[in-house]
Design a protein around this motif. Structure first.
Motif, PDB file in Angstrom:
ATOM      1  N   GLU A  35      23.655  -8.546  26.347  1.00  0.00           N
ATOM      2  CA  GLU A  35      23.555  -7.918  27.664  1.00  0.00           C
ATOM      3  C   GLU A  35      24.435  -8.647  28.681  1.00  0.00           C
ATOM      4  O   GLU A  35      25.115  -8.022  29.494  1.00  0.00           O
ATOM      5  CB  GLU A  35      22.103  -7.926  28.133  1.00  0.00           C
ATOM      6  N   GLU A  36      24.431  -9.966  28.608  1.00  0.00           N
ATOM      7  CA  GLU A  36      25.254 -10.759  29.520  1.00  0.00           C
ATOM      8  C   GLU A  36      26.738 -10.486  29.286  1.00  0.00           C
ATOM      9  O   GLU A  36      27.514 -10.387  30.230  1.00  0.00           O
ATOM     10  CB  GLU A  36      24.927 -12.242  29.333  1.00  0.00           C
ATOM     11  N   ALA A  37      27.148 -10.331  28.031  1.00  0.00           N
ATOM     12  CA  ALA A  37      28.541 -10.020  27.717  1.00  0.00           C
ATOM     13  C   ALA A  37      28.909  -8.637  28.259  1.00  0.00           C
ATOM     14  O   ALA A  37      30.015  -8.443  28.787  1.00  0.00           O
ATOM     15  CB  ALA A  37      28.778 -10.088  26.218  1.00  0.00           C
ATOM     16  N   GLY A  38      27.993  -7.686  28.151  1.00  0.00           N
ATOM     17  CA  GLY A  38      28.232  -6.357  28.708  1.00  0.00           C
ATOM     18  C   GLY A  38      28.385  -6.388  30.220  1.00  0.00           C
ATOM     19  O   GLY A  38      29.257  -5.701  30.782  1.00  0.00           O
ATOM     20  N   LEU A  39      27.561  -7.197  30.880  1.00  0.00           N
ATOM     21  CA  LEU A  39      27.672  -7.320  32.341  1.00  0.00           C
ATOM     22  C   LEU A  39      28.986  -7.986  32.742  1.00  0.00           C
ATOM     23  O   LEU A  39      29.602  -7.604  33.746  1.00  0.00           O
ATOM     24  CB  LEU A  39      26.486  -8.114  32.885  1.00  0.00           C
ATOM     25  N   ARG A  40      29.440  -8.976  31.966  1.00  0.00           N
ATOM     26  CA  ARG A  40      30.723  -9.614  32.261  1.00  0.00           C
ATOM     27  C   ARG A  40      31.869  -8.630  32.083  1.00  0.00           C
ATOM     28  O   ARG A  40      32.821  -8.620  32.866  1.00  0.00           O
ATOM     29  CB  ARG A  40      30.935 -10.837  31.373  1.00  0.00           C
ATOM     30  N   ASP A  41      31.798  -7.788  31.046  1.00  0.00           N
ATOM     31  CA  ASP A  41      32.833  -6.773  30.844  1.00  0.00           C
ATOM     32  C   ASP A  41      32.850  -5.765  31.994  1.00  0.00           C
ATOM     33  O   ASP A  41      33.916  -5.361  32.465  1.00  0.00           O
ATOM     34  CB  ASP A  41      32.620  -6.043  29.520  1.00  0.00           C
ATOM     35  N   LEU A  42      31.662  -5.364  32.451  1.00  0.00           N
ATOM     36  CA  LEU A  42      31.570  -4.442  33.585  1.00  0.00           C
ATOM     37  C   LEU A  42      32.152  -5.079  34.848  1.00  0.00           C
ATOM     38  O   LEU A  42      32.883  -4.424  35.604  1.00  0.00           O
ATOM     39  CB  LEU A  42      30.110  -4.051  33.819  1.00  0.00           C
ATOM     40  N   LEU A  43      31.863  -6.353  35.061  1.00  0.00           N
ATOM     41  CA  LEU A  43      32.416  -7.062  36.211  1.00  0.00           C
ATOM     42  C   LEU A  43      33.930  -7.139  36.129  1.00  0.00           C
ATOM     43  O   LEU A  43      34.638  -6.904  37.120  1.00  0.00           O
ATOM     44  CB  LEU A  43      31.821  -8.471  36.294  1.00  0.00           C
ATOM     45  N   ARG A  44      34.453  -7.457  34.946  1.00  0.00           N
ATOM     46  CA  ARG A  44      35.900  -7.540  34.763  1.00  0.00           C
ATOM     47  C   ARG A  44      36.565  -6.189  35.035  1.00  0.00           C
ATOM     48  O   ARG A  44      37.600  -6.109  35.694  1.00  0.00           O
ATOM     49  CB  ARG A  44      36.202  -7.997  33.333  1.00  0.00           C
ATOM     50  N   THR A  45      35.960  -5.107  34.541  1.00  0.00           N
ATOM     51  CA  THR A  45      36.501  -3.763  34.765  1.00  0.00           C
ATOM     52  C   THR A  45      36.471  -3.405  36.247  1.00  0.00           C
ATOM     53  O   THR A  45      37.434  -2.843  36.785  1.00  0.00           O
ATOM     54  CB  THR A  45      35.691  -2.735  33.963  1.00  0.00           C
ATOM     55  N   SER A  46      35.388  -3.741  36.929  1.00  0.00           N
ATOM     56  CA  SER A  46      35.276  -3.457  38.364  1.00  0.00           C
ATOM     57  C   SER A  46      36.317  -4.231  39.155  1.00  0.00           C
ATOM     58  O   SER A  46      36.932  -3.696  40.080  1.00  0.00           O
ATOM     59  CB  SER A  46      33.878  -3.806  38.869  1.00  0.00           C
ATOM     60  N   LEU A  47      36.528  -5.492  38.805  1.00  0.00           N
ATOM     61  CA  LEU A  47      37.521  -6.291  39.510  1.00  0.00           C
ATOM     62  C   LEU A  47      38.928  -5.736  39.307  1.00  0.00           C
ATOM     63  O   LEU A  47      39.728  -5.681  40.251  1.00  0.00           O
ATOM     64  CB  LEU A  47      37.463  -7.747  39.037  1.00  0.00           C
ATOM     65  N   ARG A  48      39.223  -5.304  38.077  1.00  0.00           N
ATOM     66  CA  ARG A  48      40.543  -4.730  37.819  1.00  0.00           C
ATOM     67  C   ARG A  48      40.761  -3.455  38.630  1.00  0.00           C
ATOM     68  O   ARG A  48      41.841  -3.247  39.184  1.00  0.00           O
ATOM     69  CB  ARG A  48      40.696  -4.415  36.330  1.00  0.00           C
ATOM     70  N   SER A  49      39.722  -2.622  38.706  1.00  0.00           N
ATOM     71  CA  SER A  49      39.879  -1.374  39.459  1.00  0.00           C
ATOM     72  C   SER A  49      40.019  -1.648  40.962  1.00  0.00           C
ATOM     73  O   SER A  49      40.748  -0.952  41.655  1.00  0.00           O
ATOM     74  CB  SER A  49      38.713  -0.436  39.195  1.00  0.00           C
ATOM     75  N   LEU A  50      39.334  -2.677  41.459  1.00  0.00           N
ATOM     76  CA  LEU A  50      39.483  -3.023  42.871  1.00  0.00           C
ATOM     77  C   LEU A  50      40.862  -3.594  43.175  1.00  0.00           C
ATOM     78  O   LEU A  50      41.449  -3.329  44.231  1.00  0.00           O
ATOM     79  CB  LEU A  50      38.414  -4.031  43.287  1.00  0.00           C
TER      80      LEU A  50
END
Length: 139
Positions: free
Chosen positions: A121-136
């Protein structure tokens, strides 16, 4: 009557840190370090200013914090790529151990499976954070 004294040469060339931290030394900062301190990892060579040292009061909170703070055996683990690799290896090892212990010791197998699920779950949240940062950053 006012007494006028000439200032020592190069007084105003020093920065405020050199004046506050080392009032008696006008040499290079390397001269202030103990021998062999250049080979230390950055986390092991923390700088505390003289003002922080004066204002830091030893209280119960500080003593408890120092007592429970874990030691850092390898400062390189704080590097993002190394940390990611270690987390992924621990995650894979937990999955392997959970599968191996599932039949031999069911309570331990469930506990290991839960720990692996938390890391998943933590790895999934880190991936989501990375994707959000890239889109921003792309706008």
């Amino acid at each position: 009557m006012v007494e006028v004294r000439p200032l020592p040469a190069r007084f105003f060339d020093r920065g405020i840190d050199a004046i506050v931290d080392s009032p008696g030394s006008a040499g290079a900062p390397e001269a202030l370090l103990p021998p062999g301190a250049g080979a230390l990892a950055p986390a092991a060579q923390a700088h505390v200013s003289a003002l922080d040292g004066l204002l830091a009061a030893v209280n119960l909170d500080a003593l408890l914090d120092a007592a429970i703070r874990p030691g850092l055996a390898d400062a390189d683990l704080l590097m993002p790529a190394r940390f990611q690799a270690v987390v992924e290896s621990v995650q894979a090892r937990l999955h392997d151990l959970a599968d191996a212990r599932r039949h031999a010791d069911p309570p331990l197998g469930r506990l290991l499976a839960e720990a692996a699920a938390v890391l998943d779950e933590e790895a999934g949240l880190r991936d989501l954070l990375r994707t959000s940062l890239r889109s921003l950053l792309q706008g």
